[in-house]
Motif scaffolding. Sequence first.
Motif, PDB file in Angstrom:
ATOM      1  N   GLY A 242      -8.165  18.105 -20.372  1.00  0.00           N
ATOM      2  CA  GLY A 242      -7.924  19.306 -19.586  1.00  0.00           C
ATOM      3  C   GLY A 242      -7.306  19.015 -18.236  1.00  0.00           C
ATOM      4  N   VAL A 243      -6.951  20.100 -17.556  1.00  0.00           N
ATOM      5  CA  VAL A 243      -6.349  20.015 -16.227  1.00  0.00           C
ATOM      6  C   VAL A 243      -7.170  20.865 -15.264  1.00  0.00           C
ATOM      7  N   SER A 244      -7.552  20.263 -14.149  1.00  0.00           N
ATOM      8  CA  SER A 244      -8.291  20.944 -13.090  1.00  0.00           C
ATOM      9  C   SER A 244      -7.326  21.295 -11.970  1.00  0.00           C
ATOM     10  N   VAL A 245      -7.255  22.559 -11.613  1.00  0.00           N
ATOM     11  CA  VAL A 245      -6.270  23.023 -10.653  1.00  0.00           C
ATOM     12  C   VAL A 245      -6.957  23.687  -9.460  1.00  0.00           C
TER      13      VAL A 245
ATOM     14  N   VAL B 173      -8.526  11.984 -12.656  1.00  0.00           N
ATOM     15  CA  VAL B 173      -7.320  11.401 -12.065  1.00  0.00           C
ATOM     16  C   VAL B 173      -6.512  12.546 -11.457  1.00  0.00           C
ATOM     17  N   GLY B 174      -5.393  12.233 -10.794  1.00  0.00           N
ATOM     18  CA  GLY B 174      -4.692  13.313 -10.123  1.00  0.00           C
ATOM     19  C   GLY B 174      -3.225  13.066  -9.864  1.00  0.00           C
ATOM     20  N   THR B 175      -2.557  14.141  -9.496  1.00  0.00           N
ATOM     21  CA  THR B 175      -1.154  14.064  -9.116  1.00  0.00           C
ATOM     22  C   THR B 175      -0.988  13.506  -7.710  1.00  0.00           C
ATOM     23  N   ASP B 176      -2.079  13.467  -6.934  1.00  0.00           N
ATOM     24  CA  ASP B 176      -2.020  12.978  -5.562  1.00  0.00           C
ATOM     25  C   ASP B 176      -3.446  12.765  -5.070  1.00  0.00           C
TER      26      ASP B 176
ATOM     27  N   ASP C 185       4.119  14.712 -17.109  1.00  0.00           N
ATOM     28  CA  ASP C 185       4.418  13.319 -16.802  1.00  0.00           C
ATOM     29  C   ASP C 185       3.179  12.597 -16.278  1.00  0.00           C
ATOM     30  N   CYS C 186       2.389  13.308 -15.487  1.00  0.00           N
ATOM     31  CA  CYS C 186       1.169  12.715 -14.941  1.00  0.00           C
ATOM     32  C   CYS C 186       0.184  12.401 -16.068  1.00  0.00           C
ATOM     33  N   ILE C 187       0.027  13.319 -16.981  1.00  0.00           N
ATOM     34  CA  ILE C 187      -0.855  13.097 -18.124  1.00  0.00           C
ATOM     35  C   ILE C 187      -0.373  11.903 -18.939  1.00  0.00           C
ATOM     36  N   ASP C 188       0.908  11.894 -19.251  1.00  0.00           N
ATOM     37  CA  ASP C 188       1.459  10.845 -20.118  1.00  0.00           C
ATOM     38  C   ASP C 188       1.309   9.460 -19.504  1.00  0.00           C
ATOM     39  N   LEU C 189       1.589   9.329 -18.197  1.00  0.00           N
ATOM     40  CA  LEU C 189       1.499   8.012 -17.575  1.00  0.00           C
ATOM     41  C   LEU C 189       0.053   7.524 -17.525  1.00  0.00           C
ATOM     42  N   HIS C 190      -0.871   8.409 -17.184  1.00  0.00           N
ATOM     43  CA  HIS C 190      -2.268   7.990 -17.141  1.00  0.00           C
ATOM     44  C   HIS C 190      -2.764   7.572 -18.522  1.00  0.00           C
TER      45      HIS C 190
ATOM     46  N   VAL D 202      -9.541  13.895 -17.029  1.00  0.00           N
ATOM     47  CA  VAL D 202      -9.149  15.222 -16.571  1.00  0.00           C
ATOM     48  C   VAL D 202      -8.164  15.010 -15.435  1.00  0.00           C
ATOM     49  N   VAL D 203      -6.999  15.628 -15.537  1.00  0.00           N
ATOM     50  CA  VAL D 203      -5.980  15.518 -14.495  1.00  0.00           C
ATOM     51  C   VAL D 203      -6.193  16.632 -13.481  1.00  0.00           C
ATOM     52  N   CYS D 204      -6.200  16.269 -12.194  1.00  0.00           N
ATOM     53  CA  CYS D 204      -6.445  17.226 -11.122  1.00  0.00           C
ATOM     54  C   CYS D 204      -5.169  17.456 -10.324  1.00  0.00           C
ATOM     55  N   HIS D 205      -4.991  18.702  -9.865  1.00  0.00           N
ATOM     56  CA  HIS D 205      -3.756  19.087  -9.182  1.00  0.00           C
ATOM     57  C   HIS D 205      -4.043  20.214  -8.202  1.00  0.00           C
ATOM     58  N   ASP D 206      -3.340  20.193  -7.089  1.00  0.00           N
ATOM     59  CA  ASP D 206      -3.396  21.279  -6.109  1.00  0.00           C
ATOM     60  C   ASP D 206      -2.095  22.058  -6.200  1.00  0.00           C
TER      61      ASP D 206
END
Length: 347
Positions: A291-294, A148-151, A271-276, A248-252
């Motif tokens: 984890g978080v993928s950046v 999933v992702g921030t955008d 916030d992104c993690i919590d909502l998902h 896994v939360v993805c972000h640029d």
Amino acid sequence: MSTIQIKSPYVIFLGDIQDKTLAKTGAGLAKWCAQDVLGQIRLSDCKVDLNLADLTLEQALSMGAKSLVIGVAPVGGSIQASWLPTFVKALENGMDIINGLHTNLATIPDLLKAQSRGEGRVINVRQVTTEMPIATGRKRQGLRLLTVGTDCAVGKKYTALELTHALNAKGINATFRATGQTGIMIAGEGLPIDSVVSDFVSGAAELISPDNTPEHWDIIEGQGSLFNPSFSAVSMGLLHGSQPDAIVVCHDVARERVSTCPDYPLPELKDCIDLHLQCAKIVNPHVRCIGVSVNTSSLDPSKRRAYLDNLQAELGLPCVDPLVDGCDAFVSVLQEQFQQPVGQIHA
């Protein structure tokens, strides 16, 4: 599930686009299918460069190109009139056109006529031609991870592909499940989830990831973002239909505003993690973020490690750039947290 066999070698068509974020398809194929890519075709005012050999259509044909892949995905999925002469000539010379846009090229008169004059065919990847069921919400056997992702366009597909590779390299049975046109082209099969009628998105997501053996991981390519008003609907449907055991939360790191809605700032990662997790727990109360993928490509290399270390300390989760660091850190968490049979995990 849609299957596709792209005749190779092929050339990537970039048209006259000005924004590199619109070239996700071309960039993905250049990264993951480099052995099949001869180069790129750009019109005179194109400002995007995938660092491939620049070719004319004539040069591509002389090199044996069998397909022209539309490597861009403009918002709305429409094509430009300026692209049609290249498409017509490609079809007349026996090249297939691989189309990942929402627009059905087979309905355009000039291209219909061109197909009748040559052996080339239009192959529409993003067309759903079969009926989809509504979601059942039934818990399926096997394990599932959704990126999933921030955008939009923040690395969900790349992360899923890298993670699948890392799991397989460790001897763990895992399958990449493509949900977008580029992923389908790379994997050879999948389902274009954003082309499904909204009532059936979650049901389609269930089809993408069917029952499997208890220890098998489906690594599901995410789409859109819950925080992007333009595409949040498909993101929620995919989240519920996937019933992920892990995300896994993805972000640029370079992204500050929502790509299609610049009035909206990107969410904080917590916030992104919590909502998902809150939304995913509707269908799987035991889901967890591992984890978080950046995407750190915009950072000065000397600052990259410190950024990821600080983020990891803040969130208490592994934070990596998969294209630099790989996904072994994510694999370790999955091994540690999902050692029980799936029936016990969801007891």
